[in-house]
Design a protein around this motif. Structure first.
Motif, mmCIF file in Angstrom:
data_model
loop_
_atom_site.group_PDB
_atom_site.id
_atom_site.type_symbol
_atom_site.label_atom_id
_atom_site.label_comp_id
_atom_site.label_asym_id
_atom_site.label_seq_id
_atom_site.Cartn_x
_atom_site.Cartn_y
_atom_site.Cartn_z
ATOM 1 N N LYS A 1 -8.272 31.840 -22.049
ATOM 2 C CA LYS A 1 -6.853 32.215 -22.121
ATOM 3 C C LYS A 1 -6.303 31.907 -23.506
ATOM 4 O O LYS A 1 -6.557 30.823 -24.058
ATOM 5 N N ASP B 1 -0.660 30.611 -18.301
ATOM 6 C CA ASP B 1 -1.613 29.537 -17.976
ATOM 7 C C ASP B 1 -2.001 29.639 -16.502
ATOM 8 O O ASP B 1 -3.169 29.504 -16.135
ATOM 9 N N THR B 2 -0.987 29.867 -15.678
ATOM 10 C CA THR B 2 -1.226 29.964 -14.241
ATOM 11 C C THR B 2 -2.069 31.201 -13.915
ATOM 12 O O THR B 2 -2.972 31.137 -13.082
ATOM 13 N N SER B 3 -1.786 32.320 -14.612
ATOM 14 C CA SER B 3 -2.622 33.509 -14.415
ATOM 15 C C SER B 3 -4.084 33.166 -14.676
ATOM 16 O O SER B 3 -4.973 33.544 -13.911
ATOM 17 N N VAL C 1 -5.753 30.262 -14.680
ATOM 18 C CA VAL C 1 -6.400 29.375 -13.711
ATOM 19 C C VAL C 1 -6.619 30.113 -12.387
ATOM 20 O O VAL C 1 -7.679 29.988 -11.756
ATOM 21 N N SER D 1 0.085 25.694 -13.280
ATOM 22 C CA SER D 1 -1.329 25.967 -13.567
ATOM 23 C C SER D 1 -2.173 24.727 -13.286
ATOM 24 O O SER D 1 -3.304 24.827 -12.822
ATOM 25 N N THR E 1 -10.947 22.839 -16.390
ATOM 26 C CA THR E 1 -10.113 23.508 -17.379
ATOM 27 C C THR E 1 -10.197 22.773 -18.715
ATOM 28 O O THR E 1 -10.026 21.559 -18.751
#
Ligand code: ASP
Ligand code: MG
Length: 424
Positions: A7, A161-163, A165, A222, A233
């Motif tokens: 990302k 960030d959430t996308s 993860v 995230s 991560t």
């Protein structure tokens, strides 16, 4: 061979040169034989510009509607990521990497209906996996998905960030690398304490606290998602030379690994110091001490979407009246005061006092669970510097202390050193 989600945040794709640089990072992993999906943010500043345009339009959802028409807000602000995903796909193709861009709706990434702050509910990763298995890299627009009303939804600021993860979880990726403008997660903000050190590992729980308590490296959601799905991560820098030695090391790439606490062998008692500026304190004096009072105060504040943080209530001296103090973001003070004025009659209190410009400093570490005296050390160290403590809250793995704004930097440095975080 492994499957990696990479990302890249807004500063990493801020212009065409940087997008070409990102393409080299991606090519390095593809050349190493990995299957790669990339998630991108909008170019730095782009989302702010788009939000500004929306705000310049006539209000549709009433004067208090934050997003005017939330569906159109989403249609507009999601466009920043659409642009960078396409540009990166071209940059990749130009250096011989097979790549294709994907919008949230094409995958699809399904969200709930909360336009402007949607949550991801389901991702169908099958087509992306097909393509990756044939050697094609997927470049996915972050920050967006498809709501049940068949319209684009965005995930709230910082949502790519959430996308990333969520996609890593859906694709069963071995790793999710979050490339940003810093080279990892630090023991505290290096702009305040130059002796801050980069952590090689931090547990999901500690990172969740760090992010919630003010560290801005990752969107809080995230980290929650990474914790639930156990997505390993890495936070690492996109500004390092993509082809420097060690950059494609699969087990120990440069950066900070956010992982399960079992993976962290040398656990320190304290891992980091976070701080949040612009806190305000509101105190209600001589509140009636009877059941339902807290509900009568904090219920309406929650309904007004005011984020109440620390809450301190006294034991009343005579069993009839007490004091309640709590904190809210400075920007919410006016709204909070007007809510309190409305409930004054039903709840019953003598006076409301508020003070803005405060700072919350937090000490974080899972080692606190098994060590006594961590809080006492903080209080003593702050006292020695003459820093007054206004309020304290604790959990199993953190101590948060509210102090006056001008002491923020001194407090951060004092706590950073008293727990030995500046020692190598
Ligand atoms: N571009 C979006 C924002 O600025 C999402 C992100 O960067 O994560 O909030
Ligand atoms: Mg970001």
């Amino acid at each position: 061979m492994a499957r990696i989600v990479m990302k890249f945040g807004g500063t990493s794709v801020a212009d065409l040169d940087r997008i070409h640089n990102v393409a080299r990072h991606v090519k390095r992993e593809v050349d190493a034989g990995h299957q790669v999906a990339v998630v991108v943010s909008a170019m730095a500043g782009k989302t702010n510009e788009l939000v500004g345009w929306v705000q310049g339009m006539p209000k549709v959802g009433g004067p208090n509607s934050p997003f005017y028409d939330a569906r159109e807000y989403d249609a507009i602000v999601a466009s920043g990521e659409q642009v960078t995903s396409g540009l990166l796909a071209i940059a990749l193709q130009s250096i011989g990497v097979d790549a294709r861009s994907w919008q949230g709706w094409q995958i699809p990434i399904r969200t709930d209906n909360a336009h402007g702050a949607a949550r991801i509910q389901e991702i169908d990763g099958s087509e992306i996996i097909n393509r990756m298995e044939r050697g094609q890299a997927a470049v996915v627009a972050g920050f967006q998905g498809l709501a049940p009303d068949n319209r684009i939804a965005t995930l709230g600021r910082g949502g790519s960030d959430t996308s990333a993860v969520a996609i890593a979880a859906a694709l069963h990726a071995d790793r999710c690398d979050i490339y940003t403008d810093v080279d990892g997660v630090y023991t505290t903000d290096p702009r305040i304490e130059p002796k801050a050190r980069r952590l090689s590992k931090i547990s999901f729980e500690e990172m969740l606290e760090m992010a919630s308590l003010g560290a801005k490296v990752l969107q809080v959601r995230s980290v929650e998602l990474a914790m639930v799905h156990k997505v390993r991560t890495f936070v690492r820098s996109s500004f390092e030379d993509p082809d420097a030695p060690g950059m494609s090391d699969f087990v120990n790439p440069p950066g900070t690994l956010i992982c399960d606490e079992e993976e962290i062998v040398e656990q320190q008692v304290v891992t980091g110091i976070a701080y949040a500026k612009d806190e305000a304190q509101i105190s209600l004096r001589r509140v009636a001490d009877r059941p339902g009072v807290s509900a009568g105060i904090f219920g309406p504040l929650a309904e007004a979407n005011i984020n109440v943080d620390m809450i301190v209530q006294n034991i009343s001296e005579d069993g009839s009246k007490t004091d309640i103090t709590f904190t809210v973001p400075t920007g919410d003070v006016e709204k909070a005061l007007s809510v309190l004025e409305k409930v004054r009659g039903s709840v019953g209190f003598d006076a409301v006092q508020s003070e803005s410009g405060l700072v919350k400093v937090s000490v974080i570490g899972i080692g606190m669970r098994s060590h006594a005296g961590v809080a006492a050390t903080a209080f003593r160290a702050l006292a020695e510097k003459g820093i007054n403590i206004r309020a304290i809250t604790t959990s199993e793995i953190k101590i948060s202390i509210l102090i006056d704004g001008p002491y923020a930097e001194l407090a951060v440095r004092t706590l950073h050193s008293v727990y030995g975080l500046d020692k190598h």
